[in-house]
Design a protein around this motif. Structure first.
Motif, PDB file in Angstrom:
ATOM      1  N   UNK A   1     -11.635 -38.038 -96.616  1.00 55.81           N
ATOM      2  CA  UNK A   1     -11.034 -36.845 -96.033  1.00 55.81           C
ATOM      3  C   UNK A   1      -9.762 -36.474 -96.794  1.00 55.81           C
ATOM      4  N   UNK A   2      -9.609 -35.187 -97.017  1.00 58.57           N
ATOM      5  CA  UNK A   2      -8.414 -34.640 -97.648  1.00 58.57           C
ATOM      6  C   UNK A   2      -7.753 -33.711 -96.649  1.00 58.57           C
ATOM      7  N   UNK A   3      -6.627 -34.142 -96.093  1.00 56.09           N
ATOM      8  CA  UNK A   3      -5.952 -33.382 -95.039  1.00 56.09           C
ATOM      9  C   UNK A   3      -6.915 -33.023 -93.913  1.00 56.09           C
ATOM     10  N   UNK A   4      -7.768 -33.972 -93.556  1.00 48.88           N
ATOM     11  CA  UNK A   4      -8.705 -33.778 -92.463  1.00 48.88           C
ATOM     12  C   UNK A   4     -10.025 -33.156 -92.852  1.00 48.88           C
ATOM     13  N   UNK A   5     -10.123 -32.602 -94.048  1.00 48.58           N
ATOM     14  CA  UNK A   5     -11.371 -31.980 -94.514  1.00 48.58           C
ATOM     15  C   UNK A   5     -12.244 -33.021 -95.200  1.00 48.58           C
ATOM     16  N   UNK A   6     -13.520 -33.076 -94.850  1.00 48.86           N
ATOM     17  CA  UNK A   6     -14.437 -34.051 -95.433  1.00 48.86           C
ATOM     18  C   UNK A   6     -14.882 -33.604 -96.825  1.00 48.86           C
TER      19      UNK A   6
END
Length: 278
Positions: A57-62
């Motif tokens: 995850x990048x800042x909550x984005x998968x």
């Protein structure tokens, strides 16, 4: 660690890009991203440990993450094959990229390799075909792809995971069709002239941004190092934060494009590279 400044020679940046204290893929996956889960094997031959793949995850984005992994000591380097993937590594990477496309996940790849493994066993299993196939398939993937050259970007071994909507480079990374030593050996029959070859190859981030071959440079200020004994922890965290912010910015921009626009723009991006003088 080689001292690098804004006026450093190209070869000084090559030496820095190769330094064993620079972060490798797994350092980035666990330090810049969260919730990293590794995926193994190409489902055809073996699991190539020179190329690490998975989801995070990048800042909550998968996202799907893929990167070449070198070793820091003799044992690790043998296991990771000095960061030189074999065909099964590139096929594993493509398997993960297709999974990402199926589930609508953006792809982030990290390049750090002297090149694809040139051994007989790799050639027997179709090294050139695996690289070429990845180039074709990545060009048509219908999800955002961000490529980051974090250390040494060498030849087709790097390009096999290097087709993206945005291509970024760390400030002290290098990206070239051949190593300076290899170039010097061919042109002047003397690998000791590697510093001259490095200048001629125009392989630094600044050079490549000027040519329009990459899209952005991630600043390092000072050499980017891992935390061996806490002394370099702050530097790694600062540059990691800068990398995270740059990735998030480009990802937001790419998410606004339709799959058709992504593929078209990606094709146009690579199609216009190079000039035919005739």
């Amino acid at each position: 660690m080689t001292e690098v400044t804004s006026s450093s020679t190209a070869f000084a940046r090559v030496l820095n890009a190769r330094d064993a204290d620079r972060p490798y893929a797994l350092d980035i996956f666990n330090g810049v991203f969260t919730d990293f889960v590794e995926i193994h094997g190409d489902r055809r031959y073996a699991d190539d440990k020179a190329l690490v793949c998975g989801f995070a995850k990048l800042d909550g984005a998968e996202v799907a993450v893929i990167g070449q992994q070198k070793g820091r000591d003799t044992k690790q380097r043998q296991v990771r094959n000095f960061g030189m993937p074999k065909p099964e590594g590139y096929r594993k990477a493509l398997r993960v990229m297709r999974m990402a496309e199926k589930f609508g996940r953006p792809i982030v790849t990290f390049i750090d390799t002297p090149g694809a493994y040139p051994g007989i066993d790799a050639e027997e299993r179709g090294q050139a075909e695996a690289i070429a196939f990845n180039l074709r398939e990545m060009a048509g993937l219908r999800v955002p792809i961000i490529v980051v050259v974090v250390g040494e970007g060498g030849s087709g071994g790097a390009l096999a995971i290097g087709i993206g909507d945005r291509v970024l480079m760390m400030e002290n990374a290098v990206y070239s069709v051949i190593s300076p030593e290899g170039c010097a050996a061919i042109l002047w029959k003397d690998s000791a002239m590697a510093d001259r070859a490095a200048e001629s190859l125009k392989l630094t981030a600044k050079d490549l941004l000027g040519f329009g071959l990459i899209d952005d440079i991630v600043e390092e200020q000072t050499a980017w190092k891992i935390d061996r004994e806490d002394s370099d922890k702050q530097n790694f965290e600062e540059v990691g934060r800068e990398l995270r912010e740059v990735l998030s910015k480009h990802l937001r921009e790419l998410r606004s494009l339709s799959p058709d626009d992504l593929v078209l723009r990606r094709f146009q991006k690579f199609r216009k590279m190079g000039v035919w003088l005739g």
